[in-house]
Every structure is written in C-alpha cells, then in structure tokens.
Design an enzyme around this catalytic site. Structure first.
Site, PDB file in Angstrom:
ATOM      1  CG  ASP A 299      49.883  30.719  -3.079  1.00  0.00           C
ATOM      2  OD1 ASP A 299      49.777  30.149  -4.175  1.00  0.00           O
ATOM      3  OD2 ASP A 299      50.877  31.375  -2.737  1.00  0.00           O
TER       4      ASP A 299
HETATM    5  C1  26A Z   1      59.692  26.869  -8.130  1.00  0.00           C
HETATM    6  N1  26A Z   1      59.200  28.198  -7.814  1.00  0.00           N
HETATM    7  C2  26A Z   1      59.530  29.237  -8.739  1.00  0.00           C
HETATM    8  C3  26A Z   1      58.412  28.407  -6.684  1.00  0.00           C
HETATM    9  C4  26A Z   1      57.897  29.662  -6.314  1.00  0.00           C
HETATM   10  C5  26A Z   1      57.050  29.728  -5.194  1.00  0.00           C
HETATM   11  N2  26A Z   1      56.725  28.661  -4.466  1.00  0.00           N
HETATM   12  C6  26A Z   1      57.254  27.487  -4.852  1.00  0.00           C
HETATM   13  N3  26A Z   1      58.081  27.353  -5.921  1.00  0.00           N
HETATM   14  N4  26A Z   1      58.016  30.925  -6.806  1.00  0.00           N
HETATM   15  C7  26A Z   1      57.268  31.727  -6.030  1.00  0.00           C
HETATM   16  N5  26A Z   1      56.695  31.008  -5.048  1.00  0.00           N
HETATM   17  C8  26A Z   1      55.819  31.464  -3.977  1.00  0.00           C
HETATM   18  O1  26A Z   1      54.614  31.856  -4.521  1.00  0.00           O
HETATM   19  C9  26A Z   1      53.966  32.601  -3.494  1.00  0.00           C
HETATM   20  C10 26A Z   1      52.901  33.462  -4.087  1.00  0.00           C
HETATM   21  O2  26A Z   1      51.958  32.704  -4.718  1.00  0.00           O
HETATM   22  C11 26A Z   1      56.351  32.650  -3.221  1.00  0.00           C
HETATM   23  O3  26A Z   1      57.166  32.239  -2.137  1.00  0.00           O
HETATM   24  C12 26A Z   1      55.075  33.358  -2.764  1.00  0.00           C
HETATM   25  O4  26A Z   1      54.867  33.244  -1.366  1.00  0.00           O
END
Ligand code: 26A
Length: 346
Positions: A299
């Site tokens: 990110d």
């Molecule tokens: C739909 N899903 C599974 C998700 C996520 C996500 N953000 C949005 N949708 N699953 C994990 N994360 C976020 O990814 C970040 C790390 O790249 C987590 O909240 C974490 O901060």
C-alpha cells in the site's frame, strides 16, 4: 473544494499481533496472504484481543495508500471513500487520517460495526484475515450524491483498491467510466491473489478503465492461473494485461509488478505503435534488522507511486518514490508512516 486524488476502498481497523506458525496452522492460514474471514475464522477476532502486544492501527489497503499519498502531498490533495460504522473504531480511523490531513467522505452505516482485519505477523510475513462488516455495504449511490460527486468531478487521478471488487464493482465502474470519459488517470491495485482468483469477472469488467495496474508477484501469478495464460513468466503476464482492451485509448496502459526485495517490473503498451516498453527498477535496500513488519508495504508503494503521478513525476521517478515510501513504512508498526515527516530526495 476539490482533491486531485480520489481513492475508494474498504476502511478497516487492523488488530495486529505477532503469532507463531502454529496459530496460523490452527486456522489453516497461509503465512503471507489476505483473505475474507469465513465463519470458522471469527474466533480469531476475540482471541487477538487477549494476546500480548496487540496493536490497533488504521488499515484498509486503499485507505493506507490514501494516507500515504496525503502524507507526501500538499494539504487537501486526497479524499477517500469507503463505508464505516458509527463506533469508536471509525473514530480511530478518522483520527489516524487526520494525523496526515487525509479527508474522508465515509458512507456511515447505523447498525453495522466498522470492519476489522486481524493482521497476524510472523517474521517478515503477514497473514490478513478480514471481517468487512460495514465496509461491505458501500454503494455507488453514495458517490452519486451531489456533495460527493463534486469530489469525483474535481479529481484528476483515481486510485481503487482491488479489494473493493468484493464489495461494489458497480462503484468502481462508475468511477472508471467517468475517468475514461474525462481522460483522467485511473489506477487499480489487484490487492491479493484471491481477487483475480475468485472475483475474476468483476475484475475483468473494471480492467478496461485502468491506466495503471499495480500488483505483486503472487497476485500476478494468481491472475495468470485464473485467466489460463499458460505462463508463469512475469513479463509475459504483464504484457497480456497491458494489452487488454482499454476504454480510453488516448492513454497507454502500464502494468507494475512489485516483487518484495527484487526489482519492480513495469510494462507499458502503446496501442498505436503496438509496442511494449519494459523496464525494471531496483528497490531501496534495507537491512532486515530495520524491518518492523511488512503489513502495508504494498500500500505504501502504491501511495508513493500515486503521489508521484499527482506531482507530475514520470514513471521511473514515481516508482522510486513508491520504493522509498515502502521502505519507510516497513520500519513502522503496521501500515503507518514516520513522524516527523520525511521528504523524498532522489
Ligand atoms: C476485502 N479484504 C479482504 C480487504 C482487506 C484489506 N483491505 C481491504 N479489503 N484485507 C486486508 N486489508 C488491509 O490490507 C492492509 C495491508 O495491505 C489491511 O487492513 C491492512 O492494513
């Protein structure tokens, strides 16, 4: 009031803890992955609350990117859309966003809690298990409200977390169509291997709008598998995606694959000359002992890259800003950025 960069994703609070491999095994979780929680994963959210060293930090992949981009850009450059509950978790997200000056235009659910992600850290790997809750209820109608659509109209660059394909592909298409029609820049991140694997159709509907597609090597491999490309060669996979049909033919599509500590690969496809431009960019080396955790590294890369584009930097420089911001973020706990603020110097 307008914001140059408009982001859309799933706002989540990260419950981050260090765990042993045996804990991951108990729930059949991979060491480095991101998944939607199934009913059998739900006890994790209770269990982590009782674990030593629990850290509660703002997360949500695209929100991390939005925060990182605003961290680098002048005030009032970025606005972020997503859906949250009416609770202390949402307050915590707003507080973290405020610390860098990120504006949000959340859709607020009255009776559903803000989503959370158990970020299970094991060495340099992280396994993310997400209960989307309120984040799952985002609707395109929220974007269409006049007070929000003015931000869409004022935006020049759009950044979409691929994770949002599990929530509202229609919202992504709405922004994509606007960007293509107005010759604005549309960036998508594949976010996790399960997106090209299980949300292939939604992804395929949105890719035509994308000027930039960012992902890591495992997401690229998952894309190749679900699209039966018959190759594991990253350059070939990138070429395939770059040359897919495009809604706005005035701009080439550029595909960017990060590969952890290995060089980042970019492939751009020019429709008129039918030529590919392929380049690799080394990452900024960082001693392993300096890594706090890798939660949010991708990110942060996307944040630096996108901020670079907002500032009018070229592809190589924007990728370099991405590498730099990722190296700063992995030295912090969770998907965070250091204070006092650091400034990029090439
Ligand atoms: C739909 N899903 C599974 C998700 C996520 C996500 N953000 C949005 N949708 N699953 C994990 N994360 C976020 O990814 C970040 C790390 O790249 C987590 O909240 C974490 O901060």
């Amino acid at each position: 009031m307008s914001y140059e960069l408009v982001c859309l994703g799933n706002p989540l609070l990260d419950l981050q803890v260090d765990v042993e491999k045996s804990y991951l095994d108990k729930y059949s979780l991979k060491e480095n992955d991101a998944i939607l929680a199934e009913p059998n994963h739900m006890p994790i959210f209770e269990e982590v609350l009782g674990m030593n060293g629990l850290k509660i930090v703002a997360g949500g992949a695209a929100q991390n990117t939005a925060r990182g981009a605003q961290y680098l850009l002048p005030a009032k450059s970025v606005i972020y859309f997503g859906s949250v509950g009416k609770d202390v978790y949402a307050d915590k997200l707003i507080e973290a966003n405020k610390s860098v000056g990120l504006e949000t235009a959340y859709m607020v659910q009255d009776d559903i809690a803000t989503g959370k992600c158990a970020a299970l850290i094991n060495g340099v790997n992280r396994s993310l298990v997400t209960d989307l809750a309120a984040a799952n209820h985002f609707k395109p109608s929220h974007l269409e409200k006049p007070e929000n659509w003015k931000f869409v109209e004022g935006g020049k660059i759009f950044y979409i977390g691929g994770f949002h394909l599990t929530v509202s592909p229609a919202a992504i298409e709405l922004l994509g169509k606007h960007a293509a029609k107005e010759n604005k820049t549309f960036i998508m991140n594949l976010s996790a291997p399960f997106i090209p694997e299980f949300f292939k159709d939604a992804l395929d509907r949105c890719v035509p709008y994308a000027d930039y597609i960012i992902c890591n090597e495992s997401e690229a491999a998952a894309y190749a598998k679900s699209h039966e490309l018959g190759t594991e060669d990253l350059t070939k996979i990138a070429e395939y995606i770059a040359a897919l049909p495009k809604a706005n033919s005035a701009k080439p599509r550029t595909v960017i694959f990060t590969q952890g500590t290995e060089s980042t690969l970019s492939v751009a496809y020019d429709t008129s000359s039918k030529k590919y431009t392929t380049t690799t960019y080394p990452v900024h080396p960082l001693e392993a002992s300096k890594i706090a955790d890798t939660n949010g590294a991708g990110d942060a890369f996307a944040a630096g890259f996108t901020a670079g584009l907002v500032e009018g930097k070229d592809l190589a420089k924007s990728i370099d800003v991405g590498h730099w911001l990722a190296s700063l973020s992995i030295q912090e706990i969770g998907p965070s950025y250091p204070f006092p603020k650091q400034t990029y110097s090439p």
